[in-house]
Structure formats: structure tokens, C-alpha cells
Write a protein that holds these residues in place. Structure first.
Motif, short mmCIF file in Angstrom:
data_model
loop_
_atom_site.label_atom_id
_atom_site.label_comp_id
_atom_site.label_asym_id
_atom_site.label_seq_id
_atom_site.Cartn_x
_atom_site.Cartn_y
_atom_site.Cartn_z
N VAL A 122 0.85 -1.20 0.00
CA VAL A 122 0.00 0.00 0.00
C VAL A 122 0.88 1.24 0.00
O VAL A 122 1.86 1.32 0.75
CB VAL A 122 -0.93 0.04 1.24
N LYS A 123 0.54 2.19 -0.86
CA LYS A 123 1.22 3.49 -0.88
C LYS A 123 0.18 4.56 -0.54
O LYS A 123 -0.88 4.63 -1.18
CB LYS A 123 1.84 3.76 -2.25
N HIS A 124 0.49 5.40 0.45
CA HIS A 124 -0.45 6.45 0.81
C HIS A 124 0.27 7.66 1.38
O HIS A 124 1.40 7.57 1.86
CB HIS A 124 -1.49 5.93 1.82
N ILE A 125 -0.41 8.79 1.31
CA ILE A 125 0.07 10.03 1.92
C ILE A 125 -0.50 10.12 3.32
O ILE A 125 -1.70 9.91 3.53
CB ILE A 125 -0.34 11.25 1.09
N LEU A 126 0.35 10.46 4.28
CA LEU A 126 -0.08 10.66 5.66
C LEU A 126 0.22 12.10 6.06
O LEU A 126 1.35 12.57 5.93
CB LEU A 126 0.67 9.71 6.60
N PHE A 127 -0.81 12.80 6.52
CA PHE A 127 -0.66 14.18 6.98
C PHE A 127 -1.27 14.30 8.37
O PHE A 127 -2.42 13.93 8.57
CB PHE A 127 -1.35 15.14 6.01
#
Length: 282
Positions: free
Chosen positions: A85-90
């Protein structure tokens, strides 16, 4: 001759400062699991590829490519990644927004946005990622400007409630009740843990503590403790060469049959398979 003097500028409290810490990362991971936890940050997850399962209290959301989730501060939540899984975390402290927008730390935002609904916020996050990676002159300023554009969109378009008091049985209630117990468990999960002792921490009966865990995490007390042990076991599995029986003992796991069933439920494969896969990649 006209003389000039240096002017000392003092901070006007009508304005705001930017003295807070955020986290912004592009994360690519395989078969990751994070047990229920909470923090005083607003967290945004935007999936670029793969499948991420997010639990917020007892609600479950499945995020695939293009989906976005907003985890409100002080909400119990857990994440599970099956496969790559590739995701942006903010993450940004909820309280930091108060300098700009009064009472913003008590806002409640939409928790799940489908691919069709997340386009606006997702587009900004991708631009933030581009600015963060570019290294060009002015890229940091660009990143900050995009961050505030993102926060503006959240406040104006995705705020669903003014504060936690408007939502019965809110996450804040769950955190207030369970946080002392969860903090204790996070420090002591490798040891023998008594349900009665855990219940005494918040002065309730063991039966009532079990009901609280089921209500807010959709897990029993025993299942939650096991989830902490499994997450720690998995980290050790990926980062050490210790034998499986050593890892089990180090993480307080004694019932291998129950452990293996839950491990496969979370990761889809056995610990041995994960270790073999990791060894092949290396």
C-alpha cells in the motif's frame, strides 16, 4: 539630513504564528498493522495504491486508490494494510488551528471520502507532495500555502459538526474513559495482564471494562491486548533474525493457536511466509 531608525516589530495577537510541528509523509508499506490508538492531531490518509482498512472506534472504512479519510483528534482508530500500500499521511495538531480559527480544535470532519468525493483534497495533497520533494527555491513556502489551502477546504467544505459535545458517545468520551487503561496496556502488553487490575485503573468492574472496549473498538479486552502483541511481534519479525519461538516469548504470546489464527486474519499469511518473503527481497 533625514535620519532613520530601526523599528522593532512586536507580535500582534490578532495574527497567528506557525510554531507547531506537522507530519507529512509518503508511506509505502506491506502488510502493516497499527492497533487502536489516539492522538491530539487531525490525521489525513490518502491512498495512492493498494488497500488500507481503517477502523475509527467501531466503524470500518476500506480505502482503495483515490479514497481519503480524515481521523478527527482524540478518536480511537487503527489501521491495517493488506499487501503493498502506498499512501500520503498528513498529521497536524488540532490545537494549532486555534491561532487562525477560534475553536477549530473541536471541529468534527467527514471521516471517509470516496474517490469521487476526495478529488479536491487529494489534488492538494499531491501538490504538497510535489512541493515537498522538489527542492526548488520557494518550495517550502509553496508547501505551507498548499497546507493552508487544504485546511481551508476542510473547514469550509468537510466540517460536519461544530464540536464533540454535539455527538453522543463521541471519540473524546472513549478516550477519556479508556486512555488510562490503553496507556497501561501499551507499556505492559509483554507481561501477564489481569483484566481485574486493568479495570481497577479506571475504577470499573471487569465486566464494564469489557463492555467499554467492545463499544468503542469493536474488540474484546483480550483481543485488544493480543493486537498489541501481534503488532510488536510483526515489527520484530521484520527487523530481527530471532527465531519465531523467541519472538513469541518476548512479546508475551503463549497461546500459539489463537495467535496464529488472528495473525493470519490480519496479514493473510503465516509469520514464516512473511519472513521468507522478506528474506527473498533482501
Amino acid at each position: 539630513m533625514e535620519s532613520y531608525k530601526h523599528e522593532i516589530i512586536t507580535r500582534n495577537r490578532q495574527h497567528f504564528d506557525l510554531d507547531f510541528t506537522i507530519r507529512f509523509d509518503l508511506i509505502e508499506h506491506t502488510n502493516f498493522f497499527s492497533p487502536y490508538h489516539w492522538h491530539n492531531h487531525i490525521e489525513i490518509l490518502y491512498v495512492l495504491s493498494g488497500r488500507l482498512e481503517l477502523n475509527i472506534e467501531n466503524s470500518t472504512y476500506v480505502l482503495q486508490k483515490g479514497c481519503l479519510a480524515i481521523v478527527n483528534s482524540d478518536m480511537l482508530h487503527s489501521t491495517k494494510l493488506r499487501g503493498n500500500v502506498k499512501h500520503i499521511l498528513f498529521q497536524i495538531p488540532a490545537s494549532s488551528l486555534n491561532e487562525i480559527e477560534p475553536d477549530a480544535d473541536s471541529y468534527i470532519y467527514t471521516q471517509f471520502l470516496s474517490k469521487d468525493e476526495s478529488g479536491e483534497l487529494g489534488s492538494i495533497l499531491l501538490k504538497m507532495l510535489e512541493a515537498e520533494k522538489s527542492g526548488r527555491e520557494g518550495s517550502k513556502i509553496k508547501f505551507v500555502s498548499l497546507m493552508y489551502e487544504l485546511l481551508y477546504k476542510m473547514v469550509t467544505s468537510y466540517r460536519i459538526k461544530s464540536n464533540f459535545n454535539e455527538i453522543p458517545k463521541s471519540g473524546r468520551t472513549a478516550v477519556n474513559r479508556l486512555s488510562p487503561v490503553i496507556s497501561f496496556l501499551e507499556k505492559n502488553y509483554k507481561k501477564e495482564i489481569s483484566l481485574s487490575h486493568a479495570a481497577s485503573i479506571i475504577s470499573v468492574t471487569p465486566e464494564h471494562l469489557c463492555r467499554l472496549f467492545k463499544q468503542y473498538t469493536n474488540q474484546t479486552f483480550t483481543e485488544y491486548v493480543l493486537s498489541l502483541r501481534i503488532a510488536s511481534f510483526y515489527r520484530d519479525l521484520r527487523n530481527t533474525d530471532d527465531k519465531l519461538n523467541v519472538l513469541l516469548e518476548n512479546n508475551g504470546i503463549k497461546n500459539y493457536k489463537v495467535f496464529l489464527r488472528e495473525f493470519k486474519k490480519i496479514f493473510g499469511v503465516t509469520p514464516g511466509k512473511i519472513r521468507k518473503t522478506a528474506a527473498t527481497r533482501n
